[in-house]
Design an enzyme around this catalytic site. Structure first.
Site, short mmCIF file in Angstrom:
data_model
loop_
_atom_site.label_atom_id
_atom_site.label_comp_id
_atom_site.label_asym_id
_atom_site.label_seq_id
_atom_site.Cartn_x
_atom_site.Cartn_y
_atom_site.Cartn_z
N GLU A 329 0.81 -1.21 0.00
CA GLU A 329 0.00 0.00 0.00
C GLU A 329 0.85 1.27 0.00
O GLU A 329 0.33 2.37 -0.18
CB GLU A 329 -0.90 0.03 1.25
N TRP A 440 1.12 -7.55 25.60
CA TRP A 440 1.58 -7.98 24.28
C TRP A 440 2.96 -8.60 24.34
O TRP A 440 3.85 -8.08 25.00
CB TRP A 440 1.66 -6.77 23.33
P1 ADP Z 1 2.39 -9.07 2.73
O1 ADP Z 1 3.49 -9.31 3.75
O2 ADP Z 1 1.03 -9.17 3.30
O3 ADP Z 1 2.67 -9.74 1.45
P2 ADP Z 1 3.54 -6.58 2.15
O4 ADP Z 1 4.62 -7.17 1.37
O5 ADP Z 1 2.89 -5.36 1.68
O6 ADP Z 1 2.41 -7.57 2.30
O7 ADP Z 1 4.04 -6.50 3.61
C1 ADP Z 1 3.97 -5.37 4.38
C2 ADP Z 1 4.26 -5.71 5.79
O8 ADP Z 1 5.55 -6.31 5.91
C3 ADP Z 1 4.30 -4.53 6.70
O9 ADP Z 1 3.00 -4.16 7.10
C4 ADP Z 1 5.12 -5.06 7.86
O10 ADP Z 1 4.33 -5.83 8.74
C5 ADP Z 1 6.08 -5.99 7.19
N1 ADP Z 1 7.38 -5.34 7.01
C6 ADP Z 1 7.88 -4.76 5.92
N2 ADP Z 1 9.13 -4.30 6.14
C7 ADP Z 1 9.43 -4.59 7.42
C8 ADP Z 1 10.56 -4.37 8.26
N3 ADP Z 1 11.68 -3.79 7.84
N4 ADP Z 1 10.48 -4.80 9.55
C9 ADP Z 1 9.37 -5.41 10.01
N5 ADP Z 1 8.28 -5.65 9.27
C10 ADP Z 1 8.30 -5.25 7.98
#
Ligand code: ADP
Length: 541
Positions: A329, A440
Site C-alpha cells: 500500500e 503484548w
Molecule cells: P504481505 O506481507 O502481506 O505480502 P507486504 O509485502 O505489503 O504484504 O508486507 C507489508 C508488511 O511487511 C508490513 O505491514 C510489515 O508488517 C512488514 N514489514 C515490511 N518491512 C518490514 C521491516 N523492515 N520490519 C518489520 N516488518 C516489515
C-alpha cells in the site's frame, strides 16, 4: 514554475535513449551460454516495438495488462512500456494459489497477460475461468509449450519482430493516471489491489536516490532479487533507469548459489531482497567463500531484519545491510534505517536495528485503540499510520478494506513505536502479536533473539490459544545442519534476553518454515500445517 510538468513514467522512458547503462538479464544468453547485456538504448528501440505490439493486440488506454513472470528483460520492458503506452501494468504474483490467481486476474479484468514459458502450465487449467482475457504473450520461447485453451497466444519475440520499425507515438499522459496495479498477498480474505499512479511511481523512484534513502547512483549495478511482481520490485527498476544504473535481473533461479554467482560475475554494487534471501545466501557464501566485495549496500525489508544477520554480513563480508520498511500500500519504501552522521562504532546499531526514519514526503504517526494519538517517545506503542504522495488512499474497486483509510491516513496494521527523533521500530504485525494476560508479546523480538542462537537457522513464533492467558507463544525452529540443541537450551538463551513471561511455552523443531510468494515466513501456513489450534500449550518449564 512549470507546475504543469508531468511526473510520469514516460520521463523515465525518455532517459533510455541517452543512457549508457543497460540490463543484464540472466535468462537471456548468447550461443555460448553467456548472459547478454542489453544497452538501455536497445531497450528503448524494443519499447517502441512493444508499444506497436500492444496496439496490434487491441490494448486500449486504461486497459490492464497482466504479467506473470520472473525478473527478466521482458518484465523490465513491460514495467516501462505498459504504463507509457497508457495501459496499466498488473504484476501477478507467480506463487498465488489457483483460486487467488483467478480472483486477481478477473478483478483486474486483465485483457492480455505476458507469461514466462515455464509458467504457462499454471495458467492453462484456469483458462476457461478468465472471461476478460483476449491474448496471452509467452516470454522465453513457445517451442514445446502446451498453451491449451489459452486465447490468442503469441510469442514475445514474435510480437516485437512483427511490429513496425518506426517510432511509436507515445501518448501525453496525466500524472494522476493509473500506471500499475499490485495486489496485497491476501493473508486475510481476498487479495486487495493497490493502484499506483504515474506520479506516485515517479516520486517514489526519485526518493530512492536520496542519500539517506537507497542512495542509488549512476554506475551502480543494481541486483533486484525482490520479485518484480512484488510492489514493483520496490521501484528499483524505475530508479535504476532514472539515474542510469545497470539493472541485473536474476530470472527464476533465486537459490543462493545462483545469486552468489551473479554477484561475483556482475560485481553487483547494490541488491534488494527480503531477510530470508540474505540469511540463506549468508549460509552459502560462508561455505563457498563467495567474493561479496563488490557490494556496497544491500537493502532489506518485508519483515524485520535481525541484528545478528546484519552484523554477520558487516563483520564477515564488509557488506552493509540497510533495513527499510514499507508495504504494498505504500509503494513500498517509507523508512530507511541509517545511523545519523557522526554516530560511529557500536552506537550505530541502536539506529540500524530500527526500521529507520521516514524518507521525505512520508508522514508517520501512532494511534491507540480508539484512534487517540500515541506519543512518539520511543516506548509507547500503537498502530502505525502513514500518509504521503505514494501511499494508497483506497483499494482498487474493493470497498471491503475501506476501514484501512481514514482522515487521509493509511492504517498499516503494524504495531510500532516512534522515537522523538523519528526512528520507527516495528513491534509486530497486529495479527501476529501475541496477547498474553492482557499484555503484548512481540513475535518479532522473540524471533530476533532466537536467531542470535548459533544453532538456529530460522524461526517463527506464533500464538496458541490458552485458557488462562488467552494466548501463549510457540516457537517453530529450524536448526542449522548438524546442530544439536534442546528446548531447555533455547529457553535459557531467551531468559537472558527477554522478560520471563515472554519465553515460549513450546519449542517445536521443524525441517522447514513455509514462506510466502516473496520469501517471507508464512505464519498462516505454518499455523495450518501444525494444526496449531489443537496444540495444547504444554509448558516446557
Ligand atoms: P504481505 O506481507 O502481506 O505480502 P507486504 O509485502 O505489503 O504484504 O508486507 C507489508 C508488511 O511487511 C508490513 O505491514 C510489515 O508488517 C512488514 N514489514 C515490511 N518491512 C518490514 C521491516 N523492515 N520490519 C518489520 N516488518 C516489515
Amino acid at each position: 514554475m512549470q507546475d504543469d510538468y508531468r511526473l510520469t513514467v514516460d520521463h523515465i522512458r525518455k532517459h533510455l535513449a541517452t543512457n549508457t547503462g543497460g540490463v543484464v538479464s540472466v535468462e537471456h544468453v548468447d550461443e555460448s551460454g553467456d548472459p547478454v547485456r542489453f544497452s538501455y538504448a536497445e531497450v528503448d528501440r524494443r519499447l517502441h516495438r512493444l508499444a506497436h505490439g500492444l496496439r496490434a493486440l487491441g490494448v486500449d488506454e486504461g486497459d490492464r495488462v497482466g504479467t506473470f513472470t520472473w525478473n527478466t528483460l521482458e518484465h523490465l520492458e513491460l514495467f516501462i512500456g505498459v504504463p507509457t503506452y497508457g495501459a496499466v501494468l498488473h504484476t501477478v504474483n507467480v506463487r498465488l494459489f489457483e483460486d487467488q490467481l483467478v480472483y486477481v486476474i478477473n478483478h483486474a479484468e486483465d485483457r492480455v497477460i505476458f507469461v514466462a514459458s515455464d509458467l504457462v502450465a499454471t495458467l492453462v487449467p484456469i483458462a476457461d475461468q478468465l472471461p476478460h482475457l483476449r491474448h496471452v504473450v509467452v516470454c522465453g520461447g513457445l517451442d514445446g509449450v502446451d498453451t491449451g485453451a489459452l486465447p490468442g497466444v503469441i510469442g514475445y519475440d514474435e510480437l516485437l519482430s512483427t511490429a513496425p520499425d518506426d517510432d511509436f507515438a507515445f501518448p501525453e499522459l496525466a500524472e494522476s493516471q493509473a500506471a500499475a496495479l499490485c495486489f496485497t498477498s491476501g493473508t486475510t480474505g481476498n487479495p486487495k489491489g493497490v493502484l499506483y499512479s504515474h506520479r506516485s511511481i515517479a516520486l517514489h523512484a526519485s526518493s530512492l536516490l536520496g542519500v539517506d534513502s537507497f542512495a542509488l547512483r549512476r554506475g551502480d549495478r543494481v541486483l533486484a532479487v525482490v520479485p518484480m511482481f512484488h510492489v514493483n520490485a520496490w521501484g528499483l527498476p524505475y530508479a535504476s533507469v532514472l539515474i542510469d544504473a545497470d539493472i541485473v535481473l536474476p530470472g527464476r533461479d533465486l537459490r543462493p548459489p545462483a545469486i552468489a554467482g551473479i554477484i561475483e560475475r556482475y560485481r553487483a554494487t547494490v541488491m534488494g531482497g527480503v531477510p530470508t534471501v540474505y540469511s540463506d545466501l549468508l549460509a552459502y557464501v560462508d561455505r563457498a567463500g563467495t567474493d561479496l566485495s563488490s557490494l556496497r549496500e544491500c537493502f532489506c525489508g518485508g519483515s524485520a531484519v535481525s541484528e545478528t544477520l546484519m552484523r554477520a554480513y558487516e563483520e564477515r563480508h564488509g557488506v552493509s545491510i540497510i533495513q527499510a520498511w514499507g508495504m504494498t500500500e505504500t509503494s513500498p519504501v517509507c523508512t530507511v534505517s541509517r545511523a545519523p552522521a557522526g554516530v560511529t562504532g557500536e552506537d550505530v546499531w541502536q539506529y540500524r536495528t530500527t526500521q529507520g526514519r521516514a524518507v521525505p514526503w512520508v508522514d508517520l504517526r501512532l494511534v491507540g485503540d480508539d484512534d487517540e494519538p500515541v506519543p512518539h517517545d520511543g516506548r509507547s506503542s500503537g498502530e502505525l499510520e502513514a500518509r504521503g504522495p505514494w501511499i494508497a488512499a483506497a483499494y482498487y474497486a474493493d470497498e471491503s478494506g475501506d476501514d484501512r483509510f481514514h482522515d487521509g491516513w493509511l492504517r498499516t496494521g503494524d504495531i510500532a513505536t516512534l522515537s522523538p527523533d523519528g526512528f520507527l521500530r516495528i513491534v509486530d504485525r497486529a495479527k501476529d502479536v501475541i496477547k498474553s494476560g492482557g499484555e503484548w508479546i512481540s513475535s518479532v523480538e522473540l524471533e530476533n533473539q532466537l536467531t542470535a542462537h548459533p544453532a538456529v537457522q530460522a524461526v517463527a513464533v506464533i500464538a496458541v490459544p490458552d485458557a488462562k492467558w488467552e494466548e501463549r507463544p510457540v516457537a517453530c525452529v529450524v536448526l542449522r545442519d548438524g546442530a544439536v540443541v534442546t528446548p531447555e537450551d533455547l529457553r535459557e538463551h531467551l531468559l537472558d534476553r527477554v522478560a520471563k513471561w515472554w519465553v515460549p511455552d513450546q519449542f517445536v523443531f521443524v525441517s522447514d518454515i513455509p514462506r510466502t510468494g516473496v520469501g517471507k515466513l508464512n505464519k498462516r501456513a505454518l499455523r495450518a500445517s501444525l494444526a496449531i489450534t489443537d496444540l495444547v500449550a504444554e509448558p516446557a518449564r
